[in-house]
Design a protein around this motif. Structure first.
Motif, mmCIF file in Angstrom:
data_model
loop_
_atom_site.group_PDB
_atom_site.id
_atom_site.type_symbol
_atom_site.label_atom_id
_atom_site.label_comp_id
_atom_site.label_asym_id
_atom_site.label_seq_id
_atom_site.Cartn_x
_atom_site.Cartn_y
_atom_site.Cartn_z
ATOM 1 N N ALA A 16 0.848 -1.196 0.000
ATOM 2 C CA ALA A 16 0.000 0.000 0.000
ATOM 3 C C ALA A 16 0.881 1.242 0.000
ATOM 4 O O ALA A 16 1.961 1.262 0.607
ATOM 5 N N VAL A 17 0.420 2.294 -0.675
ATOM 6 C CA VAL A 17 1.220 3.514 -0.817
ATOM 7 C C VAL A 17 1.582 4.090 0.551
ATOM 8 O O VAL A 17 2.724 4.497 0.794
ATOM 9 N N TRP A 18 0.607 4.119 1.465
ATOM 10 C CA TRP A 18 0.890 4.714 2.780
ATOM 11 C C TRP A 18 1.949 3.908 3.527
ATOM 12 O O TRP A 18 2.757 4.468 4.271
ATOM 13 N N LYS A 19 1.962 2.575 3.322
ATOM 14 C CA LYS A 19 2.992 1.752 3.957
ATOM 15 C C LYS A 19 4.365 2.046 3.368
ATOM 16 O O LYS A 19 5.373 2.057 4.084
ATOM 17 N N SER A 20 4.412 2.287 2.060
ATOM 18 C CA SER A 20 5.680 2.637 1.418
ATOM 19 C C SER A 20 6.228 3.946 1.976
ATOM 20 O O SER A 20 7.436 4.088 2.185
ATOM 21 N N ILE A 21 5.325 4.894 2.215
ATOM 22 C CA ILE A 21 5.745 6.173 2.796
ATOM 23 C C ILE A 21 6.283 5.949 4.206
ATOM 24 O O ILE A 21 7.323 6.513 4.597
ATOM 25 N N THR A 22 5.596 5.104 4.981
ATOM 26 C CA THR A 22 6.045 4.788 6.330
ATOM 27 C C THR A 22 7.440 4.169 6.305
ATOM 28 O O THR A 22 8.321 4.553 7.090
ATOM 29 N N ILE A 23 7.649 3.225 5.394
ATOM 30 C CA ILE A 23 8.954 2.571 5.276
ATOM 31 C C ILE A 23 10.035 3.584 4.907
ATOM 32 O O ILE A 23 11.134 3.587 5.478
ATOM 33 N N SER A 24 9.713 4.479 3.969
ATOM 34 C CA SER A 24 10.688 5.467 3.519
ATOM 35 C C SER A 24 11.058 6.439 4.634
ATOM 36 O O SER A 24 12.236 6.736 4.865
ATOM 37 N N LEU A 25 10.050 6.939 5.357
ATOM 38 C CA LEU A 25 10.320 7.900 6.429
ATOM 39 C C LEU A 25 11.034 7.217 7.598
ATOM 40 O O LEU A 25 11.898 7.825 8.241
ATOM 41 N N THR A 26 10.663 5.976 7.866
ATOM 42 C CA THR A 26 11.346 5.232 8.927
ATOM 43 C C THR A 26 12.823 5.054 8.577
ATOM 44 O O THR A 26 13.702 5.156 9.445
ATOM 45 N N ASP A 27 13.098 4.805 7.312
ATOM 46 C CA ASP A 27 14.485 4.683 6.860
ATOM 47 C C ASP A 27 15.215 6.013 7.005
ATOM 48 O O ASP A 27 16.389 6.046 7.394
ATOM 49 N N ASP A 28 14.523 7.122 6.693
ATOM 50 C CA ASP A 28 15.124 8.444 6.865
ATOM 51 C C ASP A 28 15.568 8.657 8.307
ATOM 52 O O ASP A 28 16.660 9.178 8.576
ATOM 53 N N ILE A 29 14.698 8.225 9.244
ATOM 54 C CA ILE A 29 15.030 8.376 10.668
ATOM 55 C C ILE A 29 16.185 7.459 11.038
ATOM 56 O O ILE A 29 17.131 7.852 11.725
ATOM 57 N N GLY A 30 16.123 6.207 10.544
ATOM 58 C CA GLY A 30 17.175 5.242 10.847
ATOM 59 C C GLY A 30 18.534 5.657 10.318
ATOM 60 O O GLY A 30 19.567 5.370 10.925
#
Length: 249
Positions: A16-30
């Motif tokens: 899902a698009v919103w999950k992809s955004i979550t993964i991307s932002l989580t990676d940004d934080i990581g």
């Protein structure tokens, strides 16, 4: 043998698009692109970055908030969650010392100062008669500029007539009590209860209404065992870890 062509992902297997955004932002934080306490781009900026509408971004941020990765501050935006501040509860509970010990900058904001009649709970805690006058200090505690707790401190007015003036000038309970002749005080007892934030508490603490908070009530006494302060504090549950130190002298 002929090579097989890559398979096209089935629609049901797509993320899902919103999950992809979550993964991307989580990676940004990581990866450290956004550090602890940093503000994330606005919903509009994130929507433009990912080519989606703001509703989709909002859903992604809500999922991250559920995981404890970010938190929203009403009217300010969404911020990367900081590690909870350890807050020792013992015989000598000192806000500035506790926060400084955790490597953060402490601050307090006065919300109200008043003198009024004690209610039954306050009178019992301070060994007064119901209706005796008390000084009341309502305030907000901050660490690195972030609200972590609301508090209300109640003091017997008869033995501390000038306390409100000292609190206004010094903005420190310890310093104000010392200025009024109480050189030291210790915690007689502390009670801790889990609660849900009211609308007013949520507004001050910049959390969602109904979010978990920890309420402590405590009585401080002077070296002669006389009650000098009855306090109630409401801590933002995701920003503070209350610790009990049984070894404290």
């Amino acid at each position: 043998m002929p090579q097989s062509s890559p398979k096209t992902p089935l629609p049901g297997n797509r993320t899902a698009v919103w999950k992809s955004i979550t993964i991307s932002l989580t990676d940004d934080i990581g990866q450290g692109r956004y550090g602890s306490g940093d503000k994330l781009p606005s919903e509009a900026q994130l929507a433009a970055r990912f080519g989606v509408n703001r509703h989709t971004v909002r859903r992604a941020l809500a999922a991250m908030a559920e995981q404890g990765l970010v938190h929203a501050r009403r009217g300010s935006g969404v911020f990367v969650a900081a590690a909870p501040t350890d807050y020792p509860i013992g015989k000598r509970v000192r806000f500035h010392q506790n926060i400084t010990r955790g490597g953060q900058i402490p601050a307090k904001r006065i919300l109200a100062l008043e003198t009024r009649a004690a209610d039954k709970t306050e009178a019992a805690a301070l060994d007064l008669q119901a209706g005796d006058l008390v000084h009341v200090y309502d305030g907000l505690s901050l660490a690195n500029g972030q609200p972590i707790a609301l508090f209300q401190s109640v003091f017997p007015a008869q033995i501390l007539p000038d306390l409100l003036t000292s609190l206004e000038d010094l903005q420190s309970v310890t310093a104000a009590l010392k200025a009024c002749g109480i050189a030291d005080y210790t915690r007689l007892e502390t009670r801790i209860t889990a609660k849900l934030a009211t609308a007013t508490q949520a507004l001050h603490l910049q959390i969602a209404e109904g979010a978990p908070i920890l309420r402590t009530t405590g009585v401080n006494i002077d070296p002669n065992g006389r009650p000098v302060e009855f306090g109630r504090t409401w801590f933002a549950g995701d920003r503070v870890t209350l610790t009990i130190d049984g070894q404290e002298p």
